[in-house]
Scaffold this motif. Structure first.
Motif, PDB file in Angstrom:
ATOM      1  N   HIS A  31      24.624  13.299 -12.406  1.00  0.00           N
ATOM      2  CA  HIS A  31      23.335  14.025 -12.076  1.00  0.00           C
ATOM      3  C   HIS A  31      23.829  15.451 -11.801  1.00  0.00           C
ATOM      4  N   ASP A  33      22.106  17.873 -11.348  1.00  0.00           N
ATOM      5  CA  ASP A  33      21.220  18.566 -10.619  1.00  0.00           C
ATOM      6  C   ASP A  33      20.617  17.622  -9.442  1.00  0.00           C
ATOM      7  N   HIS A 135      13.988  16.814 -10.718  1.00  0.00           N
ATOM      8  CA  HIS A 135      15.419  16.806 -10.630  1.00  0.00           C
ATOM      9  C   HIS A 135      15.662  15.133 -11.010  1.00  0.00           C
TER      10      HIS A 135
END
Length: 243
Positions: A31, A33, A135
């Motif tokens: 991830h 972000d 996100h």
């Protein structure tokens, strides 16, 4: 920043620390972000230290509810001084907060759990939802021995409330291990912890705890319920109820 491998730790804490660095690297790779919502408490300072040391692209932010202790807000400057990182400070919608205060008063949270949760919703939950929008993952500094509501805490879970993956990388750390690592790495921490505040929230909703009390006994101390969460971690209550 000094190499953490030179710091002396208990073998089990060292294992926890090495695993934490590996876990954070995995989360960051999966991830790019990901965001870390820091309460600026001691656990979160440990997690932030690990993120900064590893130079991971995990954005760190904190929720300034407008009712935090000056000591808590002061941690933002301490992070900047120690790590050269500017933590994003997120604020609630001022118009919504003003409307709530106008309707119910500045201290309505003392009157009922419903009004307390409404205040938490305005000052914490809405700003968090706004910040996490778009996100794919967020991280917290929660761990299982903090309270009954966190005793079944998963290291990774899908957060249906906010619609993204949620990671609790410190889930299986003990408070003793957290403090050992914080002291060994000389990590800055909120001075209120030395004044009897193991858990720190908004100033009017937090008191120091007495000897033998649960670590979260000082949060919303006027409420009788043992399930003391503000809405940021709604899944904790569901896990407790199903256990």
């Amino acid at each position: 920043m000094p190499d953490s491998s030179d710091v002396v730790l208990d073998p089990q804490t060292r294992k926890q620390w090495n695993s934490l660095l590996e876990r954070l690297a995995e989360i960051s790779a999966r991830h790019p972000d990901a965001m870390f919502a820091s309460s600026l408490a001691v656990e979160d300072m440990l997690l932030a230290h690990a993120i900064f040391q590893a130079r991971l692209p995990i954005a760190v932010f904190t929720l300034d509810t407008g009712r935090l202790h000056p000591e808590t807000l002061g941690m933002v400057d301490k992070i900047a001084e120690r790590y050269g990182v500017a933590v994003q400070v997120v604020h609630p919608d001022s118009a919504a907060v003003q409307a709530h205060v106008a309707a119910h008063g500045s201290f309505a949270f003392y009157d009922s759990i419903a009004l307390r949760k409404e205040c938490c919703g305005l000052r914490k939950v809405e700003p968090l939802r706004r910040t996490l929008a778009g996100h794919s993952a967020w991280l917290t500094g929660q761990h299982r021995d903090q309270s009954l509501t966190r005793s079944h805490l998963a290291e990774s879970e899908y957060d249906a409330v906010f619609g993204l993956q949620k990671y609790n990388p410190l889930a299986n750390w003990t408070s003793e291990q957290v403090w050992e690592a914080v002291r060994a790495f000389d990590i800055p921490y909120n001075p209120l912890h030395d004044q009897g505040y193991p858990s720190i929230g908004c100033e009017p909703c937090t008191r120091a705890v007495r000897a033998g009390e649960d670590p979260r006994a000082g949060r919303w101390w006027w409420e009788q319920s043992a399930s003391k969460e503000c809405g940021l971690h709604e899944a904790n209550l569901k896990a407790e109820q199903s256990a």
